[in-house]
Design a protein around this motif. Structure first.
Motif, PDB file in Angstrom:
ATOM      1  N   ALA A  36     -38.931 -23.563 -31.711  1.00  0.00           N
ATOM      2  CA  ALA A  36     -38.716 -22.278 -31.002  1.00  0.00           C
ATOM      3  C   ALA A  36     -39.271 -21.034 -31.798  1.00  0.00           C
ATOM      4  N   TYR A  37     -39.765 -21.090 -32.873  1.00  0.00           N
ATOM      5  CA  TYR A  37     -40.610 -20.131 -33.380  1.00  0.00           C
ATOM      6  C   TYR A  37     -41.571 -19.837 -32.821  1.00  0.00           C
ATOM      7  N   LYS A  38     -42.317 -20.588 -32.136  1.00  0.00           N
ATOM      8  CA  LYS A  38     -43.545 -20.444 -31.554  1.00  0.00           C
ATOM      9  C   LYS A  38     -43.726 -19.256 -30.499  1.00  0.00           C
ATOM     10  N   THR A  39     -42.443 -19.093 -29.767  1.00  0.00           N
ATOM     11  CA  THR A  39     -42.505 -18.324 -28.750  1.00  0.00           C
ATOM     12  C   THR A  39     -41.530 -17.304 -28.817  1.00  0.00           C
ATOM     13  N   ASN A  40     -40.709 -17.178 -29.918  1.00  0.00           N
ATOM     14  CA  ASN A  40     -39.582 -16.437 -29.918  1.00  0.00           C
ATOM     15  C   ASN A  40     -39.696 -15.306 -31.366  1.00  0.00           C
ATOM     16  N   GLN A  41     -40.533 -14.178 -31.246  1.00  0.00           N
ATOM     17  CA  GLN A  41     -40.880 -13.415 -32.232  1.00  0.00           C
ATOM     18  C   GLN A  41     -39.505 -12.577 -32.877  1.00  0.00           C
ATOM     19  N   ASP A  42     -38.386 -12.631 -32.354  1.00  0.00           N
ATOM     20  CA  ASP A  42     -37.232 -11.925 -32.784  1.00  0.00           C
ATOM     21  C   ASP A  42     -36.666 -13.209 -33.707  1.00  0.00           C
ATOM     22  N   PHE A  43     -36.767 -14.317 -33.368  1.00  0.00           N
ATOM     23  CA  PHE A  43     -36.078 -15.563 -33.869  1.00  0.00           C
ATOM     24  C   PHE A  43     -37.042 -15.851 -35.307  1.00  0.00           C
ATOM     25  N   MET A  44     -38.183 -15.471 -35.114  1.00  0.00           N
ATOM     26  CA  MET A  44     -39.226 -15.513 -36.412  1.00  0.00           C
ATOM     27  C   MET A  44     -38.694 -14.501 -37.397  1.00  0.00           C
ATOM     28  N   ARG A  45     -38.720 -13.509 -37.076  1.00  0.00           N
ATOM     29  CA  ARG A  45     -38.496 -12.274 -37.944  1.00  0.00           C
ATOM     30  C   ARG A  45     -37.169 -12.495 -38.671  1.00  0.00           C
ATOM     31  N   GLN A  46     -36.162 -13.042 -37.817  1.00  0.00           N
ATOM     32  CA  GLN A  46     -34.703 -13.390 -38.624  1.00  0.00           C
ATOM     33  C   GLN A  46     -35.017 -14.498 -39.568  1.00  0.00           C
ATOM     34  N   GLY A  47     -35.898 -15.378 -39.351  1.00  0.00           N
ATOM     35  CA  GLY A  47     -36.101 -16.649 -40.180  1.00  0.00           C
ATOM     36  C   GLY A  47     -36.635 -15.874 -41.499  1.00  0.00           C
ATOM     37  N   LEU A  48     -37.699 -15.164 -41.366  1.00  0.00           N
ATOM     38  CA  LEU A  48     -38.464 -14.763 -42.472  1.00  0.00           C
ATOM     39  C   LEU A  48     -37.257 -13.660 -43.167  1.00  0.00           C
ATOM     40  N   ALA A  49     -36.550 -12.834 -42.675  1.00  0.00           N
ATOM     41  CA  ALA A  49     -35.679 -12.220 -43.451  1.00  0.00           C
ATOM     42  C   ALA A  49     -34.624 -12.934 -43.976  1.00  0.00           C
ATOM     43  N   ALA A  50     -34.290 -14.167 -43.544  1.00  0.00           N
ATOM     44  CA  ALA A  50     -33.220 -14.975 -44.089  1.00  0.00           C
ATOM     45  C   ALA A  50     -33.759 -15.508 -45.546  1.00  0.00           C
ATOM     46  N   VAL A  51     -35.010 -16.013 -45.803  1.00  0.00           N
ATOM     47  CA  VAL A  51     -35.653 -16.750 -46.758  1.00  0.00           C
ATOM     48  C   VAL A  51     -36.190 -15.642 -47.873  1.00  0.00           C
ATOM     49  N   CYS A  52     -36.171 -14.184 -47.319  1.00  0.00           N
ATOM     50  CA  CYS A  52     -36.520 -13.315 -48.521  1.00  0.00           C
ATOM     51  C   CYS A  52     -35.223 -12.172 -48.386  1.00  0.00           C
ATOM     52  N   PRO A  53     -34.332 -12.459 -48.929  1.00  0.00           N
ATOM     53  CA  PRO A  53     -32.964 -11.726 -48.663  1.00  0.00           C
ATOM     54  C   PRO A  53     -32.973 -10.339 -49.561  1.00  0.00           C
ATOM     55  N   SER A  54     -33.987 -10.176 -50.593  1.00  0.00           N
ATOM     56  CA  SER A  54     -33.828  -8.968 -51.064  1.00  0.00           C
ATOM     57  C   SER A  54     -35.351  -8.161 -50.818  1.00  0.00           C
ATOM     58  N   LEU A  55     -36.016  -8.577 -49.726  1.00  0.00           N
ATOM     59  CA  LEU A  55     -37.180  -7.934 -49.072  1.00  0.00           C
ATOM     60  C   LEU A  55     -36.501  -6.869 -48.303  1.00  0.00           C
TER      61      LEU A  55
END
Length: 265
Positions: free
Chosen positions: A143-162
């Motif tokens: 689903a990350y391939k086509t859903n940019q909002d989902f991708m952003r949420q995923g990156l934010a989740a793995v880097c919580p102090s960014l």
């Protein structure tokens, strides 16, 4: 910082480069090669490109960022391209800093081409026996391939102090450029990756950095990684997730500089 381009194994590789004045008498600048992780690119290292006494190279691997795509997703194949990049750019046995999947790439280079590497820094890296992602997670990966909002949420989740929304947007935009075959392909590649039984081929110093809040890599995996190498140190970082490089760049730089001073002074 403007990207450069190099031809490696017949494809274009985009890379960042920075050279700082040498602060070690009669020693010259030491080469550092940054290797990013899955859904990553050289932008992940943009805040740590200035390293005193170092020439720093940060390529986009094939299938990522601004580099050309290839027809497979495989850790050893990525490593072959990075090994050729080392030779094409005439790097002198660089310190390889590998983040996440890039840690696997770094281990692959160090165990198969040990003469090309002086040291390893493995940041929230997959373990020497890889990383198996549960099968039920693959629909979300696709689903990350086509859903940019989902991708952003995923990156934010793995880097919580960014805490840099604009920078997170830029990382997300670059992540969406990844070769479509590499979304599930990289996950499969991590599952089959292994350097178990060959880590003794690399005798150089190894620093394993692990963020306590990492939701991808476990502390036991970081411990296995450190235990696999004869000359290694494990550094556990509190209040950081999957990437101290973007979450606490000043702390990463301090650790890297201490590692260099302790092993190459």
């Amino acid at each position: 910082m403007n990207p450069h381009r190099a031809m490696v194994k017949g494809i274009h590789i985009s890379y960042l480069f920075s050279e700082s004045e040498c602060d070690r008498s009669n020693s010259g600048n030491r080469d550092v090669l940054y290797i990013h992780g899955n859904t990553g690119c050289n932008l992940w290292f943009s805040k740590v490109m200035q390293q005193p006494g170092c020439r720093v190279f940060a390529p986009d691997m094939p299938n990522f960022g601004e580099s050309d795509h290839i027809d497979c997703a495989d850790i050893d194949t990525y490593a072959d391209y990075m090994a050729d990049f080392i030779q094409e750019m005439r790097l002198s046995a660089p310190i390889i800093v590998g983040h996440s999947l890039g840690g696997g790439v770094g281990m692959s280079i160090a165990t198969r081409y040990p003469e090309l590497v002086s040291a390893l820094v493995l940041v929230d890296s997959c373990a020497p026996d890889g990383l198996v992602i549960p099968e039920e997670h693959y629909p979300a990966i696709e689903a990350y391939k086509t859903n940019q909002d989902f991708m952003r949420q995923g990156l934010a989740a793995v880097c919580p102090s960014l805490d840099d929304p604009d920078f997170l947007d830029k990382l997300t935009n670059q992540a969406m450029k990844m070769n479509p075959i590499a979304f599930s392909g990289n996950a499969r590649a991590l599952a089959r990756f292994s350097v178990v039984g060959s880590t003794d081929r690399f005798a150089g110093p190894v620093l394993v950095m692990y963020g306590e809040k990492d939701i991808i890599i476990t502390e036991k995996m970081a411990e296995r990684t450190a235990a696999a190498f004869a000359s290694s140190k494990l550094e556990i970082i509190s209040d950081v997730g999957h990437s101290v490089i973007v979450e606490r760049p000043e702390l990463f730089t301090e650790s890297l500089q201490n590692f260099i001073a302790n092993n190459f002074s």
